[in-house]
Design a protein around this motif. Structure first.
Motif, PDB file in Angstrom:
ATOM      1  N   ALA A 305      24.716   1.490  -7.961  1.00  0.00           N
ATOM      2  CA  ALA A 305      23.011   1.050  -8.226  1.00  0.00           C
ATOM      3  C   ALA A 305      22.645   0.698  -7.024  1.00  0.00           C
ATOM      4  CB  ALA A 305      23.345  -0.403  -8.833  1.00  0.00           C
ATOM      5  N   GLY A 306      23.603   0.106  -6.222  1.00  0.00           N
ATOM      6  CA  GLY A 306      23.484  -0.260  -4.584  1.00  0.00           C
ATOM      7  C   GLY A 306      22.682   1.569  -3.685  1.00  0.00           C
ATOM      8  N   GLN A 307      23.861   2.418  -3.529  1.00  0.00           N
ATOM      9  CA  GLN A 307      23.718   3.497  -3.344  1.00  0.00           C
ATOM     10  C   GLN A 307      22.626   4.299  -3.771  1.00  0.00           C
ATOM     11  OE1 GLN A 307      25.310   5.217  -0.702  1.00  0.00           O
ATOM     12  NE2 GLN A 307      24.954   6.716  -0.812  1.00  0.00           N
ATOM     13  N   ALA A 308      22.466   3.748  -4.999  1.00  0.00           N
ATOM     14  CA  ALA A 308      20.828   4.915  -5.739  1.00  0.00           C
ATOM     15  C   ALA A 308      19.699   4.150  -4.854  1.00  0.00           C
ATOM     16  CB  ALA A 308      21.345   4.659  -7.313  1.00  0.00           C
ATOM     17  N   TRP A 309      19.798   3.151  -5.153  1.00  0.00           N
ATOM     18  CA  TRP A 309      18.760   2.409  -4.554  1.00  0.00           C
ATOM     19  C   TRP A 309      18.254   2.742  -2.797  1.00  0.00           C
ATOM     20  CZ3 TRP A 309      14.233   0.066  -6.466  1.00  0.00           C
ATOM     21  CH2 TRP A 309      13.244  -0.720  -5.179  1.00  0.00           C
ATOM     22  N   THR A 310      19.345   2.553  -2.278  1.00  0.00           N
ATOM     23  CA  THR A 310      19.263   2.902  -0.665  1.00  0.00           C
ATOM     24  C   THR A 310      18.945   4.381   0.032  1.00  0.00           C
ATOM     25  OG1 THR A 310      20.890   1.612   0.057  1.00  0.00           O
ATOM     26  CG2 THR A 310      20.603   3.491   1.848  1.00  0.00           C
ATOM     27  N   CYS A 311      18.877   5.331  -1.982  1.00  0.00           N
ATOM     28  CA  CYS A 311      18.234   7.010  -1.150  1.00  0.00           C
ATOM     29  C   CYS A 311      16.892   6.546  -1.962  1.00  0.00           C
ATOM     30  CB  CYS A 311      19.802   7.293  -2.191  1.00  0.00           C
ATOM     31  SG  CYS A 311      20.840   8.041  -1.775  1.00  0.00           S
ATOM     32  N   LEU A 312      17.059   6.344  -2.785  1.00  0.00           N
ATOM     33  CA  LEU A 312      15.947   6.002  -3.285  1.00  0.00           C
ATOM     34  C   LEU A 312      14.720   5.397  -2.364  1.00  0.00           C
ATOM     35  CD1 LEU A 312      13.776   6.098  -6.082  1.00  0.00           C
ATOM     36  CD2 LEU A 312      14.400   4.005  -6.907  1.00  0.00           C
ATOM     37  N   ASP A 313      15.174   4.228  -1.879  1.00  0.00           N
ATOM     38  CA  ASP A 313      14.179   3.590  -0.424  1.00  0.00           C
ATOM     39  C   ASP A 313      14.580   4.882   0.454  1.00  0.00           C
ATOM     40  OD1 ASP A 313      13.159   1.521   0.246  1.00  0.00           O
ATOM     41  OD2 ASP A 313      14.630   1.707   1.953  1.00  0.00           O
ATOM     42  N   ARG A 314      15.034   5.855   0.900  1.00  0.00           N
ATOM     43  CA  ARG A 314      14.743   6.712   2.150  1.00  0.00           C
ATOM     44  C   ARG A 314      13.848   7.693   1.599  1.00  0.00           C
ATOM     45  NH1 ARG A 314      17.717  11.061   1.697  1.00  0.00           N
ATOM     46  NH2 ARG A 314      18.658  11.266   1.073  1.00  0.00           N
ATOM     47  N   LEU A 315      14.014   7.901   0.779  1.00  0.00           N
ATOM     48  CA  LEU A 315      13.364   9.266   0.121  1.00  0.00           C
ATOM     49  C   LEU A 315      11.676   8.379  -0.430  1.00  0.00           C
ATOM     50  CD1 LEU A 315      14.829  10.737  -3.044  1.00  0.00           C
ATOM     51  CD2 LEU A 315      14.552  11.963  -0.872  1.00  0.00           C
ATOM     52  N   ARG A 316      11.547   7.425  -0.315  1.00  0.00           N
ATOM     53  CA  ARG A 316      10.478   6.655  -1.176  1.00  0.00           C
ATOM     54  C   ARG A 316       9.711   6.433   1.091  1.00  0.00           C
ATOM     55  NH1 ARG A 316       9.891   2.589  -5.323  1.00  0.00           N
ATOM     56  NH2 ARG A 316      10.138   4.469  -7.374  1.00  0.00           N
ATOM     57  N   THR A 317      10.099   7.023   1.557  1.00  0.00           N
ATOM     58  CA  THR A 317      10.223   6.351   3.190  1.00  0.00           C
ATOM     59  C   THR A 317       9.899   7.873   3.662  1.00  0.00           C
ATOM     60  OG1 THR A 317      11.393   4.339   3.439  1.00  0.00           O
ATOM     61  CG2 THR A 317      11.001   5.409   5.662  1.00  0.00           C
ATOM     62  N   LEU A 318      10.578   8.515   3.695  1.00  0.00           N
ATOM     63  CA  LEU A 318      10.001   9.969   3.563  1.00  0.00           C
ATOM     64  C   LEU A 318       8.947  10.603   3.035  1.00  0.00           C
ATOM     65  CD1 LEU A 318      13.403  11.358   3.933  1.00  0.00           C
ATOM     66  CD2 LEU A 318      12.574  10.631   5.912  1.00  0.00           C
ATOM     67  N   ASP A 319       8.446  10.274   2.110  1.00  0.00           N
ATOM     68  CA  ASP A 319       7.034  10.885   1.969  1.00  0.00           C
ATOM     69  C   ASP A 319       6.571   9.501   2.226  1.00  0.00           C
ATOM     70  OD1 ASP A 319       8.111  11.949  -0.055  1.00  0.00           O
ATOM     71  OD2 ASP A 319       8.553  10.796  -1.717  1.00  0.00           O
ATOM     72  N   ARG A 320       5.996   8.163   2.626  1.00  0.00           N
ATOM     73  CA  ARG A 320       5.244   7.914   3.246  1.00  0.00           C
ATOM     74  C   ARG A 320       4.861   8.481   4.705  1.00  0.00           C
ATOM     75  NH1 ARG A 320       7.631   3.673   0.759  1.00  0.00           N
ATOM     76  NH2 ARG A 320       8.869   2.879   2.759  1.00  0.00           N
ATOM     77  N   LEU A 321       5.461   8.763   5.362  1.00  0.00           N
ATOM     78  CA  LEU A 321       6.140   8.773   7.001  1.00  0.00           C
ATOM     79  C   LEU A 321       5.637  10.547   6.140  1.00  0.00           C
ATOM     80  CD1 LEU A 321       9.082   8.189   7.645  1.00  0.00           C
ATOM     81  CD2 LEU A 321       7.214   6.809   8.743  1.00  0.00           C
ATOM     82  N   ARG A 322       5.832  11.698   5.267  1.00  0.00           N
ATOM     83  CA  ARG A 322       4.754  12.742   4.803  1.00  0.00           C
ATOM     84  C   ARG A 322       3.238  12.365   4.886  1.00  0.00           C
ATOM     85  NH1 ARG A 322       9.961  14.440   3.389  1.00  0.00           N
ATOM     86  NH2 ARG A 322      10.227  13.797   1.015  1.00  0.00           N
ATOM     87  N   GLU A 323       2.806  12.039   4.839  1.00  0.00           N
ATOM     88  CA  GLU A 323       1.715  11.241   4.011  1.00  0.00           C
ATOM     89  C   GLU A 323       0.803  11.030   4.613  1.00  0.00           C
ATOM     90  OE1 GLU A 323      -1.211  11.464   1.790  1.00  0.00           O
ATOM     91  OE2 GLU A 323       0.422  12.027   1.419  1.00  0.00           O
ATOM     92  N   GLN A 324       1.470  10.172   6.015  1.00  0.00           N
ATOM     93  CA  GLN A 324       1.310   9.660   7.040  1.00  0.00           C
ATOM     94  C   GLN A 324       0.790  10.652   8.236  1.00  0.00           C
ATOM     95  OE1 GLN A 324       3.177   6.197   8.167  1.00  0.00           O
ATOM     96  NE2 GLN A 324       2.508   5.227   6.276  1.00  0.00           N
ATOM     97  N   ALA A 325       2.112  11.632   7.642  1.00  0.00           N
ATOM     98  CA  ALA A 325       1.552  12.998   9.164  1.00  0.00           C
ATOM     99  C   ALA A 325       0.104  13.113   8.257  1.00  0.00           C
ATOM    100  CB  ALA A 325       2.959  13.617   9.458  1.00  0.00           C
ATOM    101  N   SER A 326       0.499  13.765   7.240  1.00  0.00           N
ATOM    102  CA  SER A 326      -0.568  14.534   6.699  1.00  0.00           C
ATOM    103  C   SER A 326      -2.025  14.213   6.357  1.00  0.00           C
ATOM    104  CB  SER A 326      -0.317  15.790   5.653  1.00  0.00           C
ATOM    105  OG  SER A 326      -0.451  14.027   4.393  1.00  0.00           O
ATOM    106  N   SER A 327      -1.938  12.908   6.897  1.00  0.00           N
ATOM    107  CA  SER A 327      -3.385  12.294   6.509  1.00  0.00           C
ATOM    108  C   SER A 327      -3.862  11.611   7.310  1.00  0.00           C
ATOM    109  CB  SER A 327      -3.128  11.533   5.501  1.00  0.00           C
ATOM    110  OG  SER A 327      -2.623  11.712   3.891  1.00  0.00           O
ATOM    111  N   ASP A 328      -5.096  11.453   7.549  1.00  0.00           N
ATOM    112  CA  ASP A 328      -5.833  10.280   8.239  1.00  0.00           C
ATOM    113  C   ASP A 328      -6.007   8.742   8.037  1.00  0.00           C
ATOM    114  OD1 ASP A 328      -8.141   9.370  10.293  1.00  0.00           O
ATOM    115  OD2 ASP A 328      -9.376   9.912   8.775  1.00  0.00           O
ATOM    116  N   PRO A 329      -5.294   8.605   9.131  1.00  0.00           N
ATOM    117  CA  PRO A 329      -5.211   7.134   8.579  1.00  0.00           C
ATOM    118  C   PRO A 329      -6.098   5.923   8.554  1.00  0.00           C
ATOM    119  CG  PRO A 329      -5.336   7.183  11.196  1.00  0.00           C
ATOM    120  CD  PRO A 329      -4.905   8.253  10.277  1.00  0.00           C
ATOM    121  N   LEU A 330      -7.504   6.951   8.861  1.00  0.00           N
ATOM    122  CA  LEU A 330      -8.657   5.210   8.497  1.00  0.00           C
ATOM    123  C   LEU A 330      -9.222   5.888   7.342  1.00  0.00           C
ATOM    124  CD1 LEU A 330     -11.073   3.975   9.186  1.00  0.00           C
ATOM    125  CD2 LEU A 330     -12.264   5.893   9.612  1.00  0.00           C
ATOM    126  N   THR A 331      -9.312   7.270   6.634  1.00  0.00           N
ATOM    127  CA  THR A 331     -10.302   7.459   4.832  1.00  0.00           C
ATOM    128  C   THR A 331      -9.203   7.659   4.179  1.00  0.00           C
ATOM    129  OG1 THR A 331      -9.935   9.367   6.450  1.00  0.00           O
ATOM    130  CG2 THR A 331     -12.116   8.052   6.856  1.00  0.00           C
TER     131      THR A 331
END
Length: 472
Positions: A305-331
Motif C-alpha cells: 500500500a505504501g508503494q502504491a500510494w507513492t507511485c500514485l502521488d508521483r503520477l498525479r504530480t506529473l499530471d499536474r506538472l504537464r497540465e501546468q506546462a500546457s495551460s495558461d496559469p491565469l485563465t
C-alpha cells in the motif's frame, strides 16, 4: 571420492526438508561436504532463473535471464555442460576470479519438463566426468522432491518486489491501480482487492480494473446502497487506528463500519490506510472464506500500500506538472504549445480558426492596472468557454489574444459560433473582435491563422465588436 556416498547423503537429506527452499539448500549443503566448489541451484520462476540456494562464492546473482550464461544455455537447451576451461567459454558468468572449470546440469520434473539447473564451479582440479554423472543423479532426485512439494514458486516477498517494480513502471493511474489490486490479491491469496481513494465529493471506490468477481460485485453493491458515509467510516477507522485485519474466528460480530462488507459475504478482511487522512484512502483486501491472515502477510500488504500510494502521488504530480506546462496559469486555458499541435491536425474545409482579440484591453491595463486586466481576461475566458459548443476548443496564445478551434460543416456555421462569442462578451460588459478562417487544401496552419488575424484586423478597422470571415 566416493560418489555413491554423495548420492546417498543427498537422498537421505531431501525427504527431511519441508519446503522447496529447504530442499535446495539441503542439496547444496550435502554437495559442499564433498567438494570445495561453488554450488548453486537456480529454479525457473516468472521468466527468470532464480538462485534458491548457493554456497562458496563472494557474490551470487539473485536472478539470471534464461538465455544468459552457461546456466541459461543448459536450461534453454536441456543438455548438461562440462567446461574444463571456463576462459574458453564466453557464456561463463564470473562469480569469483579463481574459477577454472564448471559443470551445469538441468533439473527436470518427473515428466521431463525443465524446472531449473544445478551449477557447480571449481577453482582447482576436479573429476569433471564423474561429477557430471553425480550432478545429474542429484538433479533427478532434487527435481522429483521439488515437484512433490508443489514445484518452483515465488515467495510472497519476491512477489511483492515484482509487483512493486510493475507499479513503479506504470505510466497511467489506471495501470497503477490495476497492478496494485492484482498484487494485493497475489500476495494475500484472498479473493478481491479494492482501493478507496479521496475524491472531490469524498472517498470513492476506484473503478474496476478487470471484470469483477462475484464478491467484488456484491461489495460494490452493498457500499453503494450504504451511501458515501459508509466509505468515510471505513477510511476514518483505518487512518485513526492503522491497519486492521480479521483473525479468522467465527461468532464475533463486526464493527459497525464493516457491516456492509459482511452483508456482501466478506469473512476475511485486511484494511490498510493509504496516504494522509485528508487526501488518502484505504486498501481493502477481502475473501469469502474464514481465514487468519498471518502478521507477515499483513506487513507485506502495508508495504504494498505504501508503494502504491507513492507511485500514485508521483503520477498525479506529473499530471499536474504537464497540465501546468500546457495551460495558461491565469485563465486555465491551453496555450501556444497545445494549440500548435491541434491546428496541425486541422481538416481543410471542416476546421475553422477563430482569432479573438479583446477590444480596448490596453486601456483597462493603463487605467485600472494589471490586476484589473487579469480579472477581465479570466472573466472573458469563462464567458467564451460557456458560449462554445461541446468539442470546441479555446486557447490563449498571447496577452489578450485567444483562438478557438471548431469543427464545422460550412463557413456560415463558423460565423454563427463567432457571433455567439461576441454576444457572450457583451453580456459581461466587454467587446471582442473575431476573425474567422477555414484551412485551404495544402495550406499550412500558420497561414490559416494569419488569414484569421487579417480578418480580425479588418474588424478592428471597421469599429471593433464584430465578426469577419476571411476570403475563401
Amino acid at each position: 571420492m566416493d560418489h555413491q556416498q554423495v548420492i546417498r547423503d543427498v537422498t537421505v537429506r531431501l525427504p527431511m526438508a519441508s519446503t522447496v527452499a529447504e530442499v535446495c539448500q539441503a542439496t547444496v549443503d550435502a554437495l559442499a561436504r564433498y567438494t570445495p566448489a561453488t554450488i548453486a541451484v537456480l529454479l525457473h520462476v516468472n521468466g527468470r532463473l532464480r538462485c534458491v540456494a548457493a554456497t562458496g562464492s563472494w557474490q551470487v546473482f539473485a536472478t539470471v535471464a534464461p538465455d544468459a550464461g552457461i546456466v541459461g544455455r543448459v536450461f534453454t537447451g536441456g543438455l548438461p555442460a562440462v567446461v574444463p576451461d571456463i576462459s574458453t567459454d564466453p557464456d561463463h558468468i564470473p562469480v569469483r576470479p579463481d574459477v577454472t572449470a564448471e559443470v551445469c546440469v538441468p533439473i527436470c520434473d518427473p515428466a521431463g519438463r525443465l524446472i531449473g539447473v544445478l551449477d557447480v564451479q571449481w577453482t582447482g582440479p576436479a573429476e569433471l566426468a564423474a561429477w557430471r554423472a553425480t550432478a545429474e543423479r542429484v538433479a533427478g532426485r532434487l527435481g522429483a522432491r521439488i515437484m512433490a512439494l508443489g514445484g518452483p514458486a515465488e515467495s510472497r516477498s519476491e512477489k511483492l518486489l515484482r509487483h512493486a517494480a510493475a507499479m513503479t513502471a506504470a505510466t497511467t493511474e489506471w495501470d497503477l491501480l490495476a497492478t496494485a489490486t492484482r498484487a494485493a490479491r497475489d500476495v494475500s491469496a484472498l479473493d478481491t482487492a479494492m482501493l478507496v481513494l479521496s475524491g472531490r465529493s469524498g472517498p470513492q471506490l476506484s473503478e474496476p480494473t478487470a471484470t469483477p468477481g462475484e464478491l467484488e460485485t456484491r461489495i460494490r453493491a452493498e457500499l453503494a446502497e450504504a451511501g458515501p458515509q459508509a466509505l468515510r467510516a471505513i477510511v476514518a477507522r483505518a487512518h485513526r487506528y492503522g491497519t486492521g485485519h480479521t483473525l479468522g474466528e467465527a461468532g464475533h460480530p463486526p464493527t459497525e463500519e464493516h457491516d456492509p462488507l459482511v452483508r456482501a459475504g466478506v469473512r476475511t478482511l485486511v484494511a490498510v490506510p493509504l496516504g494522509s487522512p485528508d487526501g488518502g484512502g484505504v486498501l481493502l483486501v477481502a475473501g469469502e472464506r474464514l481465514l487468519r491472515p498471518d502478521p507477515r502477510t499483513v506487513n507485506l500488504l502495508e508495504l504494498l500500500a505504501g508503494q502504491a500510494w507513492t507511485c500514485l502521488d508521483r503520477l498525479r504530480t506529473l499530471d499536474r506538472l504537464r497540465e501546468q506546462a500546457s495551460s495558461d496559469p491565469l485563465t486555465g486555458l491551453r496555450h501556444t504549445g497545445p494549440f500548435g499541435q491541434r491546428i496541425a491536425t486541422a481538416t481543410p474545409g471542416r476546421t475553422a480558426l477563430l482569432a479573438i482579440d479583446v477590444d480596448g484591453f490596453k486601456t483597462v491595463n493603463d487605467t485600472y492596472g494589471h490586476q484589473a486586466g487579469d480579472r477581465v481576461l479570466v472573466g472573458l475566458a469563462r464567458a467564451l468557454e460557456g458560449a462554445l459548443r461541446q468539442g470546441d476548443e479555446l486557447y490563449r496564445i498571447g496577452g489578450d489574444e485567444f483562438v478557438a478551434v471548431i469543427e464545422v460543416s460550412r463557413p456560415e456555421e463558423a460565423v454563427r459560433v463567432a457571433e455567439r462569442l461576441t454576444e457572450a462578451a457583451r453580456r459581461i460588459g466587454r467587446t471582442i473582435s473575431v476573425g474567422v478562417a477555414l484551412p485551404r487544401p495544402g495550406e499550412s496552419p500558420e497561414l490559416t491563422l494569419r488569414r484569421a488575424d487579417q480578418a480580425l484586423y479588418a474588424v478592428k478597422r471597421q469599429g471593433r465588436d464584430g465578426v469577419r470571415l476571411s476570403a475563401a
